[in-house]
Every structure is written in C-alpha cells, then in structure tokens.
Write an enzyme that holds these catalytic residues in place. Sequence first.
Site, PDB file in Angstrom:
ATOM      1  N   LYS A 119     -11.132   5.964   3.787  1.00  0.00           N
ATOM      2  CA  LYS A 119     -12.517   5.615   4.097  1.00  0.00           C
ATOM      3  C   LYS A 119     -13.472   6.151   3.043  1.00  0.00           C
ATOM      4  CE  LYS A 119     -15.732   3.768   6.447  1.00  0.00           C
ATOM      5  NZ  LYS A 119     -16.596   3.836   5.253  1.00  0.00           N
ATOM      6  N   CYS A 134       0.809  -1.220   0.000  1.00  0.00           N
ATOM      7  CA  CYS A 134       0.000   0.000   0.000  1.00  0.00           C
ATOM      8  C   CYS A 134       0.844   1.273   0.000  1.00  0.00           C
ATOM      9  CB  CYS A 134      -0.939   0.005   1.199  1.00  0.00           C
ATOM     10  SG  CYS A 134      -1.989  -1.463   1.289  1.00  0.00           S
ATOM     11  N   CYS A 172     -14.373  -0.298   7.686  1.00  0.00           N
ATOM     12  CA  CYS A 172     -13.518  -0.806   6.608  1.00  0.00           C
ATOM     13  C   CYS A 172     -13.575   0.120   5.405  1.00  0.00           C
ATOM     14  CB  CYS A 172     -13.987  -2.200   6.178  1.00  0.00           C
ATOM     15  SG  CYS A 172     -14.266  -3.360   7.547  1.00  0.00           S
ATOM     16  N   HIS A 181      -9.349   2.605  -1.883  1.00  0.00           N
ATOM     17  CA  HIS A 181      -7.916   2.337  -1.837  1.00  0.00           C
ATOM     18  C   HIS A 181      -7.402   1.723  -3.146  1.00  0.00           C
ATOM     19  CE1 HIS A 181      -3.996   1.469  -0.517  1.00  0.00           C
ATOM     20  NE2 HIS A 181      -4.198   0.306   0.080  1.00  0.00           N
TER      21      HIS A 181
END
Length: 399
Positions: free
Chosen positions: A340, A88, A213, A344
């Site tokens: 959020k 990431c 999540c 992503h």
Amino acid sequence: MATGIKDKVVILGAGCSRFGERWDCSAEDLLVESFTEAITDAGIEKKDIGAAWFAHHDDMVGMGKGGAPLSMALRLPNIAVTRVENFCAGGSEALRGAAYAVASGAVDIALAIGVEKLKDVGFGGLPPRYPGGLAPMWAPSGSNAGNFAQLATAYCAKHGVDAAELKRAMAHVSVKSHDNGVANPKAHLRKAVTMEQVLAAGMIAQPLGLYDCCGVSDGSAAAIVTTPDIARALGKTDLVAIKAMQLSVSNGFESQSNDWDGSYFHTTRIAARNAYTEAGVTDPGAQIDLMEVHDCFSVTELVAMEDLFISAEGGAVRDVLDGRFDASGANPCQIDGGLKCFGHPIGASGLRMMYEVYLQLLGRAGVRQLASPSLGLTHNLGGEPSMNVCSVNVFGLHG
C-alpha cells in the site's frame, strides 16, 4: 523423505532501494542501489558469490529477457544468473532459487535480487499483459481491481458480513498501513490518511475505493544467502535463518469446480499449511510475530489473515477492526507500510518483504522496531483469485 530447508540457509546480507517515482534512475541503477547495501551488509566481495537469481516481471517494458542484464549491471564475475518470473511472487522465487542452491551444496553463497521500473511506462496501474490471440478467448474484460472486488463480494456472501462493515475493515487496513509507512524512509507513500478520507474516496471497483488499491512503483531489493557455518566463519553472530519456503500454484480447480466459492485463496491455504509444517509452526496466531502479506488490495490482506490461519474463518473483519494487525497488535502486519505504501514493482516486492522481516528479527528497524520478534512471515500472491501463485515463507533467528 524430504525434510525441507529449515535452518540450512541464512541471510548473510540484505538491501533495499528507496521505492517511488525514481525518474532519476534506470532499472540498473536501482539494482546497484539494493545490491550495494546487501553486499556491504554481508561483508563479502562480488567474487565470493557463486550464482544469482534475478526476478524481473515485464521484460517488454523493462530490462529485457535473460540473466545478462543483471550480470552487466552489477559486473558480476561471469557466474550463473537465472532470470525468474512468477507473477507477483517473482522476488520470493528468486530467493527460493538462491536458497535451494545453497542448501543443496551447489554454491556456498548466492544472490537473490529483483527489480521493476514501472513508472516510466506511463500507465496508472500495472502495464497490460500481452498474451497475443489468447486474450479475447479467456479474459476479454477483466481488470485487477474488478477481479479482487469480486473477492470482497464473495466474502460478504459466504460469511454474512454487512457490506458497510467490510468497507470499514478494509479502510482500517489502509489507515494502518499508511500509519506504518510514515515511519519508513524507503516507502513510496509516507502520508497518514484517516478513516474518513478512505471511506469518502472515489470508487475504483465496488467496493474497492482509491485507498483500497496499492499503486505501482520503481524499486529493487536483494538478499545474499549462505550456510550458517559459512556465515559464522565470516564473523556473523546473530543469524536470520529461512525456516520454510513454500509455493503453491493454481491448477484450474478454482475456475473449474463448484467447490470453490470465490471467497478465499485456495493456494494460500496450501502453501501456508506446508510452510508451517516445514517450519514446525503449530499455532501460527500465537507464534508468528510479524507478517508482510500481499496487500495489492485491502481486501486481499484481510482475506489472507484467514487463509494463513491467523484469524478464524469469517473472523478477520473483527480482528482487523479490533487492531490485532496494527503495529501495537498481537500480529503486526505491514509494519513497513506494505504494498500500500511501497507500491508494487513486481520483481522486487517479495524480497522487499523479506528485507523488513530481516531487519525486525535483528532489531535493526529503527523507529518502527517491534519488541523482540522471533518469527516472521512473508506472503506473495500473484495472478487473480481464480488463477494464482502463492508463496509463503517463514524466517526466524537460527537455532
């Protein structure tokens, strides 16, 4: 003796695509979208770029391997293109490569850009990794949500935090980010949520519910970097400088030592200390004006506040609930909505974080603009609590 790159490299221009379910676009289209904004902002031509670093995580569901896909998409003038991937933290790695090239004198102007097109693959979460025959040997049943749920459990156990109180703090993290995301036209999710909604949402991995999540998304972000002297020669006056870039990578300590209790990120603490030393930050809680941290799950953001030495150990729950990291708080976090609300797209996330800090430092963030920030931080965390890479970067006005 190494001295770091503080104030040796500035951001000449930056760009960010709209993140979301971009069914109308290819990954190449998204690259063009962020690059066009960045090069227009920089006020240069493609021929001025000496080299590029390209962050793209999953070649099996994306653009393939190597640097050629970027060079072809942007019609770059046959310059060097290096494809980077570091979980990431890939977007931040692209920026680190470009910045180091400029700081070394290898090139005058460099491009860092990242992209991911995840919605097309059909998975509700990140596409599965393909480690071949190793998978059953070391990770037969892990999941991202399950791994980070264990972080929450370990945090409660270590600090004696009531599970219900941690759940409220995690919910506040999500509500805060959604409130911020409403004001950002480039965010994927632009709808406010309430504490009641978050607390009542379905459970994904105890104690992480649906709103704890982040989702997946399509998106791209870019930065063009150069030296302060070149930027001024091009007519730039207010310059956002890189004050520090630090990366720390797990070496097995977490999974092979009883000294790690699973309640924090060892690499974040190392990268943060090194970044603060490079940037000359002595009191991060007082000096850092805004943060973009890796909120893949709400508990990750909460724990990061302690690992970045903003909150005292065991104090992040109270700081979160007291509003310290809200837009109106002492240390605003995810003022753009964070992972959020953006989702992503892995290769783009680190550069998307930098983009927001860049806008805020220049006073160009529109309705979400903070009052005169002078120092901003980005934090990427790739992997899982027991095996990860962490990038911590500090940005501020040059001088």
